[in-house]
Design an enzyme around this catalytic site. Structure first.
Site, mmCIF file in Angstrom:
data_model
loop_
_atom_site.group_PDB
_atom_site.id
_atom_site.type_symbol
_atom_site.label_atom_id
_atom_site.label_comp_id
_atom_site.label_asym_id
_atom_site.label_seq_id
_atom_site.Cartn_x
_atom_site.Cartn_y
_atom_site.Cartn_z
ATOM 1 N N ASP A 222 -3.362 15.552 -3.786
ATOM 2 C CA ASP A 222 -2.721 16.307 -2.697
ATOM 3 C C ASP A 222 -2.237 17.691 -3.156
ATOM 4 O O ASP A 222 -1.617 17.812 -4.217
ATOM 5 C CB ASP A 222 -1.494 15.554 -2.160
ATOM 6 C CG ASP A 222 -1.822 14.162 -1.649
ATOM 7 O OD1 ASP A 222 -2.697 13.502 -2.219
ATOM 8 O OD2 ASP A 222 -1.167 13.740 -0.676
ATOM 9 N N HIS A 224 -1.018 19.947 -0.314
ATOM 10 C CA HIS A 224 -0.009 20.112 0.745
ATOM 11 C C HIS A 224 0.574 21.522 0.843
ATOM 12 O O HIS A 224 1.796 21.716 0.856
ATOM 13 C CB HIS A 224 1.120 19.092 0.567
ATOM 14 C CG HIS A 224 0.801 17.756 1.175
ATOM 15 N ND1 HIS A 224 0.452 17.614 2.501
ATOM 16 C CD2 HIS A 224 0.755 16.509 0.643
ATOM 17 C CE1 HIS A 224 0.211 16.330 2.757
ATOM 18 N NE2 HIS A 224 0.370 15.639 1.649
ATOM 19 N N ARG A 255 3.133 20.462 5.477
ATOM 20 C CA ARG A 255 4.383 20.457 4.694
ATOM 21 C C ARG A 255 4.616 21.795 4.004
ATOM 22 O O ARG A 255 5.498 22.531 4.383
ATOM 23 C CB ARG A 255 4.416 19.319 3.676
ATOM 24 C CG ARG A 255 4.403 17.961 4.347
ATOM 25 C CD ARG A 255 4.612 16.841 3.354
ATOM 26 N NE ARG A 255 4.730 15.562 4.027
ATOM 27 C CZ ARG A 255 5.832 15.130 4.577
ATOM 28 N NH1 ARG A 255 6.935 15.851 4.524
ATOM 29 N NH2 ARG A 255 5.871 13.977 5.192
ATOM 30 N N ASN A 283 -5.505 12.157 5.136
ATOM 31 C CA ASN A 283 -4.929 11.805 6.445
ATOM 32 C C ASN A 283 -4.258 13.013 7.109
ATOM 33 O O ASN A 283 -3.975 12.982 8.303
ATOM 34 C CB ASN A 283 -3.947 10.643 6.319
ATOM 35 C CG ASN A 283 -2.775 10.962 5.428
ATOM 36 O OD1 ASN A 283 -2.945 11.408 4.296
ATOM 37 N ND2 ASN A 283 -1.566 10.756 5.914
ATOM 38 N N HIS A 284 -4.022 14.078 6.344
ATOM 39 C CA HIS A 284 -3.431 15.284 6.940
ATOM 40 C C HIS A 284 -4.465 16.287 7.451
ATOM 41 O O HIS A 284 -4.083 17.308 8.014
ATOM 42 C CB HIS A 284 -2.459 15.957 5.971
ATOM 43 C CG HIS A 284 -1.097 15.329 6.023
ATOM 44 N ND1 HIS A 284 -0.119 15.735 6.898
ATOM 45 C CD2 HIS A 284 -0.585 14.281 5.346
ATOM 46 C CE1 HIS A 284 0.960 14.991 6.742
ATOM 47 N NE2 HIS A 284 0.710 14.094 5.799
ATOM 48 N N HIS A 332 -9.159 9.443 -0.419
ATOM 49 C CA HIS A 332 -7.773 9.885 -0.353
ATOM 50 C C HIS A 332 -6.764 8.733 -0.350
ATOM 51 O O HIS A 332 -5.807 8.725 -1.113
ATOM 52 C CB HIS A 332 -7.544 10.751 0.884
ATOM 53 C CG HIS A 332 -6.128 11.226 1.001
ATOM 54 N ND1 HIS A 332 -5.609 12.202 0.184
ATOM 55 C CD2 HIS A 332 -5.101 10.815 1.796
ATOM 56 C CE1 HIS A 332 -4.330 12.387 0.486
ATOM 57 N NE2 HIS A 332 -3.998 11.568 1.453
ATOM 58 N N ARG A 380 3.780 2.423 5.636
ATOM 59 C CA ARG A 380 3.623 3.614 6.469
ATOM 60 C C ARG A 380 3.452 3.299 7.940
ATOM 61 O O ARG A 380 3.545 4.192 8.785
ATOM 62 C CB ARG A 380 2.383 4.400 6.040
ATOM 63 C CG ARG A 380 2.419 4.917 4.644
ATOM 64 C CD ARG A 380 1.086 5.558 4.314
ATOM 65 N NE ARG A 380 0.957 5.822 2.888
ATOM 66 C CZ ARG A 380 1.229 6.999 2.329
ATOM 67 N NH1 ARG A 380 1.654 7.993 3.045
ATOM 68 N NH2 ARG A 380 1.065 7.162 1.022
ATOM 69 N N HIS A 407 -2.617 10.585 -2.201
ATOM 70 C CA HIS A 407 -1.868 10.099 -1.033
ATOM 71 C C HIS A 407 -0.410 9.718 -1.285
ATOM 72 O O HIS A 407 0.364 9.650 -0.354
ATOM 73 C CB HIS A 407 -2.645 8.902 -0.461
ATOM 74 C CG HIS A 407 -2.286 8.456 0.906
ATOM 75 N ND1 HIS A 407 -1.950 9.306 1.942
ATOM 76 C CD2 HIS A 407 -2.229 7.202 1.441
ATOM 77 C CE1 HIS A 407 -1.719 8.583 3.041
ATOM 78 N NE2 HIS A 407 -1.871 7.318 2.755
HETATM 79 MN MN MN Z 1 -1.967 11.509 2.341
#
Ligand code: MN
Length: 479
Positions: A222, A224, A255, A283-284, A332, A380, A407
């Site tokens: 990640d 981000h 983020r 997932n983002h 991921h 989650r 992740h």
């Molecule tokens: Mn993730």
């Protein structure tokens, strides 16, 4: 009895202090201890719910908030927290119901009213989007763009593609330009997006590569939106090239407030070395997440909503998994909610869409490993958690050695689990400016495919806070 109560209260205070210090794991531990002693206290569940929200365990946050409400119907914070968890999970209608309750109980509360209206706006917008989506096949933004006729103003002194092509010099100039917090001309951004969409759409859902004995690859987790940390990776490990291949394992955006800079840099390198620079979907890289966690807001602030739509189209073409030398599988999130999934099944996934709520495509983007055997409900609230036995069986059936996934933030930047068969790599150090974790990347050599780990610390970035472009309902203080 009174003694037990006061013991529980002192555990709560301890937990509150940990929470204040952003030590969420210990906060959760002490709230849990308090709940052990006094299971009928709504506040303990409500507070633990907030700690779970901060650690992205939305499934647990949801069930704690529900428990708090069950114990005390008048516990307003319980409704707020359940709504936040539902918002984070993209369940806007469920969130709206809780905001509605808050507004009814506290009709004069301006903050509650604002949240209700904000959430209601999203619900209506989603309904509208569904209505037009079913009407006709959605047209691509690409068809409505006329890039050729976009002019670059004379006062623009930033990087331009060379005869429509990304070059090494362009990439170097681009990274410097972004570093100085300047904006790439929208024409160039569109050129990159259109070209990268075309390139990605030709790839299979499972990309297979082979490294020769002498070759190696760097796998990153990640990012981000932490652009300055991404630049630092290239400082430490060299720029991407034919002889220095990379694989970035999803969650490039959201983020961090430099997500536009991150993603345009990564897409630029994809165009520069298509065979040696690999990107997988996280997932983002999805509409629901981008709407809540800042990427959509950031693209709208720096460019336009039309450009966000094109980003969304491009994200849908990102491959879901990559296999190296038929031995190492990278994705991921992780493995599957059901047994018997094969590499062939992954290849066959029709990925050009928003991920569904369940099934293999959802699992690849969302699941997490767990230390105990078997599967359990996800912390989650999406997909599942899978144990070492699940990993072993999957690897055996598919003749693989191990998996690499990302992740989850890890203190060391990486974690080796399931007897070395399940590796987590995370490359956003001091995640969200507050987790204090290291970042890491992995080197894999073709000769033995053994992972070697390289850790790094965060570097300073300009004073734009994480989540600056996120939906107001998710911004930190407001939970
Ligand atoms: Mn993730």
């Amino acid at each position: 009895m009174a003694e037990v109560q006061s013991e529980a209260e002192s555990l709560k205070s301890k937990a509150n202090q940990c929470f204040k210090d952003k030590d969420y794991d210990n906060a959760i531990k002490y709230y849990s201890d308090a709940i052990e002693l006094s299971a009928g206290n709504a506040i303990y569940y409500g507070n633990r719910s907030l700690a779970y929200l901060r650690t992205e365990c939305y499934g647990y946050a949801l069930s704690d908030a529900t428990k708090a409400i069950d114990l005390d119907k008048k516990y307003i914070k319980g409704y707020y927290r359940r709504a936040t968890a539902n918002m984070a999970l993209g369940k806007f209608k469920a969130a709206l119901k809780d905001y509605d309750t808050v507004v009814k109980v506290k009709p004069n509360d301006k903050d509650a009213k604002m949240k209700y209206q904000e959430c209601n706006k999203i619900v209506k917008q989603k309904a509208f989007e569904r209505a037009i989506a079913s009407d006709e096949l959605k047209k691509s933004v690409v068809d409505s763009l006329d890039i050729e006729s976009m002019t670059i103003e004379d006062d623009y002194t930033g990087p331009k593609l060379e005869e429509g092509q990304v070059t090494v010099q362009f990439m170097k100039d681009l990274m410097q330009w972004f570093k100085e917090q300047k904006k790439l001309h929208r024409k160039c951004a569109y050129q990159i997006l259109v070209q990268v969409k075309d390139l990605l759409s030709k790839l299979p859902s499972l990309v297979e590569i082979s490294l020769s004995q002498e070759e190696s690859i760097t796998v990153c987790g990640d990012i981000h939106g932490q652009y300055y940390d991404l630049l630092n990776i290239f400082e430490l490990n060299g720029l991407p090239s034919k002889t220095n291949p990379y694989l970035f394992n999803g969650d490039f955006v959201d983020r961090g407030s430099f997500s536009v800079e991150v993603i345009l840099t990564l897409f630029g390198f994809k165009l520069l070395c298509p065979q040696h620079f690999h990107l997988l979907r996280g997932n983002h890289e999805t509409d629901n997440m981008n709407q809540m966690y800042g990427f959509e807001g950031e693209v709208k602030a720096k460019y336009t909503s039309q450009m966000f739509e094109l980003f969304s189209e491009v994200f849908q073409w990102l491959p879901l998994a990559q296999c190296i030398n038929s031995k190492v599988l990278v994705m991921h999130g992780g493995l599957f909610s059901e047994d018997g999934i094969t590499l062939d099944d992954i290849k066959k996934i029709q990925r050009n869409r928003q991920p569904p709520d369940s099934g293999p495509m959802c699992d690849l983007l969302w699941s997490d490993p767990q230390p105990q055997n078997g599967r359990s409900v996800s912390k989650r609230g999406v997909s599942c958690q899978f144990g070492p036995d699940i990993t072993n069986r999957f690897l055996e059936e598919n003749h693989l050695e191990y998996i690499i996934r990302s992740h989850e933030v890890k203190p060391e930047g990486y974690e080796v689990a399931h007897n070395g068969k399940c590796i987590t790599v995370f490359s956003a150090p001091n995640y969200c400016d507050q987790m204090g974790n290291q970042g890491s990347y992995i080197h894999l050599r073709g000769s033995d495919l053994k992972p070697t780990f390289h850790q790094f610390k965060t570097v300073p970035h300009p004073n734009v806070k994480p989540m600056a472009y996120a939906n107001t309902l998710l911004q930190m203080g407001m939970m």
